[in-house]
Design a protein around this motif. Structure first.
Motif, PDB file in Angstrom:
ATOM      1  N   TYR A 181       0.753  -1.192  -0.080  1.00  0.00           N
ATOM      2  CA  TYR A 181      -0.031   0.053   0.168  1.00  0.00           C
ATOM      3  C   TYR A 181       0.862   1.133  -0.084  1.00  0.00           C
ATOM      4  CZ  TYR A 181       1.008  -0.446   4.879  1.00  0.00           C
ATOM      5  OH  TYR A 181       1.707  -0.334   6.256  1.00  0.00           O
ATOM      6  N   ASN A 182       0.065   2.379  -0.417  1.00  0.00           N
ATOM      7  CA  ASN A 182       1.010   3.648  -0.537  1.00  0.00           C
ATOM      8  C   ASN A 182       0.190   4.510   0.258  1.00  0.00           C
ATOM      9  OD1 ASN A 182       1.474   6.172  -1.786  1.00  0.00           O
ATOM     10  ND2 ASN A 182       3.039   5.155  -2.840  1.00  0.00           N
ATOM     11  N   GLN A 185      -0.839   7.924  -2.026  1.00  0.00           N
ATOM     12  CA  GLN A 185      -1.838   7.536  -2.668  1.00  0.00           C
ATOM     13  C   GLN A 185      -3.279   7.452  -2.070  1.00  0.00           C
ATOM     14  OE1 GLN A 185       1.147   5.198  -5.849  1.00  0.00           O
ATOM     15  NE2 GLN A 185      -0.830   4.323  -5.086  1.00  0.00           N
ATOM     16  N   GLY A 186      -2.849   6.894  -0.862  1.00  0.00           N
ATOM     17  CA  GLY A 186      -4.084   6.695   0.082  1.00  0.00           C
ATOM     18  C   GLY A 186      -4.895   8.143   0.180  1.00  0.00           C
ATOM     19  N   GLN A 253      -6.002  -1.701  -5.442  1.00  0.00           N
ATOM     20  CA  GLN A 253      -4.822  -0.704  -4.883  1.00  0.00           C
ATOM     21  C   GLN A 253      -5.562   0.534  -4.218  1.00  0.00           C
ATOM     22  OE1 GLN A 253      -1.102  -1.000  -5.814  1.00  0.00           O
ATOM     23  NE2 GLN A 253      -1.389   0.038  -3.803  1.00  0.00           N
ATOM     24  N   ASP A 257      -4.749   1.343  -0.312  1.00  0.00           N
ATOM     25  CA  ASP A 257      -3.984   2.557   0.010  1.00  0.00           C
ATOM     26  C   ASP A 257      -4.915   3.394   0.784  1.00  0.00           C
ATOM     27  OD1 ASP A 257      -2.033   1.833  -1.866  1.00  0.00           O
ATOM     28  OD2 ASP A 257      -2.578   3.103  -3.430  1.00  0.00           O
ATOM     29  N   TYR A 261      -4.223   4.604   4.724  1.00  0.00           N
ATOM     30  CA  TYR A 261      -4.498   6.181   5.217  1.00  0.00           C
ATOM     31  C   TYR A 261      -5.273   6.289   6.498  1.00  0.00           C
ATOM     32  CZ  TYR A 261      -4.987  10.910   4.899  1.00  0.00           C
ATOM     33  OH  TYR A 261      -5.291  12.250   5.391  1.00  0.00           O
TER      34      TYR A 261
END
Length: 308
Positions: A181-182, A185-186, A253, A257, A261
């Motif tokens: 996960y990012n 981006q979240g 994705q 993400d 977050y």
């Protein structure tokens, strides 16, 4: 009788240790989804409100329904945040892929790794009050609240087969993306897809003193012991149900993400806190509990310190 809108087998285990050791009871994994359930194109349909009898049973179902959709107001002694049961179990506990009550009730009693014991459905409800509702001491198993909610769940599941994992029962798993996960981006997904309803700071939306959109972090959200603090669980819920009315519109994705977050923000402490230590609590309860950030350091900040 109509539901009114609410404002704002048995002895085989006993004495048989050898047999008991052959039964895998890890979070109900011993129960396999039936072929019929796997191939069904139409999810299970719970009974309609016009099927309720006009008697004491029907009245108790209605009371359970009211508690389910208006939990904070009707059970204030047992709800420590701004959530109602229906915030995680959508459409009054009816919606497939949103952990509907009709999919849960027939699967209990069942072993839960979370407390390492076989739980009754009443105990499962108590856990929801303690963790998701951040309610401290939950209602007693024989309390009016637990009884009414149990009867409501039983009614929704009254046409369901016992011990069969029906399609749409929980939050269907969304595998973790290959690259993980990012968080950045979240944050972007949250701003574009979630903030309109849940607020820029995850604070939710209120009408008067009641939340009409639940907070996702902060003092009025679920605590660090709730199942939704797991990124994998939140991602599965989000993928199938969010944004509200547009479930399935996010990619896997994006779901992972934005779940990460949301769950990198502080919320009330895990009520199982061990000796006041986040690290000891992480090791005992979180280290092997799915994908989560409890006890980890993100951007130089220890996650899991709790918020009041």
């Amino acid at each position: 009788m109509k539901l009114l809108a609410v404002v704002p087998l048995l002895g085989w285990l006993i004495g048989s240790p050898a047999l008991a050791t052959t039964i895998a009871m890890e979070d109900q994994s011993q129960l396999q989804m039936s072929t019929a359930a796997q191939s069904a194109n139409t999810p299970f349909q719970p009974p309609h409100e016009n099927e309720l009898p006009d008697n004491a049973y029907g009245k108790l179902v209605m009371q359970g329904y009211a508690l389910f959709v208006d939990t904070k107001r009707l059970a204030p002694d047992f709800v420590g945040n701004g959530l109602n049961c229906s915030n995680c179990h959508l459409d009054q506990g009816r919606l497939p892929n949103s952990s509907p009550l009709w999919g849960a009730y027939p699967m209990y009693p069942a072993y839960r790794k979370k407390n390492d014991k076989v739980n009754t459905f009443a105990e499962r409800l108590q856990g929801c009050f303690q963790f998701s509702m951040n309610g401290g001491t939950p209602p007693a198993a024989d309390s009016h609240e637990i009884t009414a909610l149990s009867v409501y769940a039983y009614w929704l599941a009254s046409k369901a087969p016992l011990g069969v994992e029906l399609a749409g029962r929980g939050y269907p798993e969304v595998p973790q993306p290959t690259k993980g996960y990012n968080l950045a981006q979240g944050a972007a997904v949250y701003k574009d897809q979630c903030a309109l309803c849940h607020g820029a700071e995850g604070q939710g939306q209120k009408v008067g003193e009641s939340y009409v959109m639940p907070p996702l972090w902060g003092k009025d959200s679920y605590n660090w012991g709730a199942g939704m603090h797991r990124i994998n669980t939140a991602a599965s819920f989000i993928k199938h149900n969010m944004p509200l009315g547009k479930g399935g519109s996010l990619t896997d994705q994006q779901a992972w993400d934005v779940a990460a977050y949301v769950n990198r923000h502080e919320r009330p402490q895990d009520p199982r806190l061990v000796e006041g230590s986040v690290e000891k609590t992480r090791l005992k309860f979180h280290a092997n509990d799915g994908v989560n950030l409890y006890g980890q350091t993100v951007d130089g900040v220890l996650i899991g310190q709790g918020i009041r």
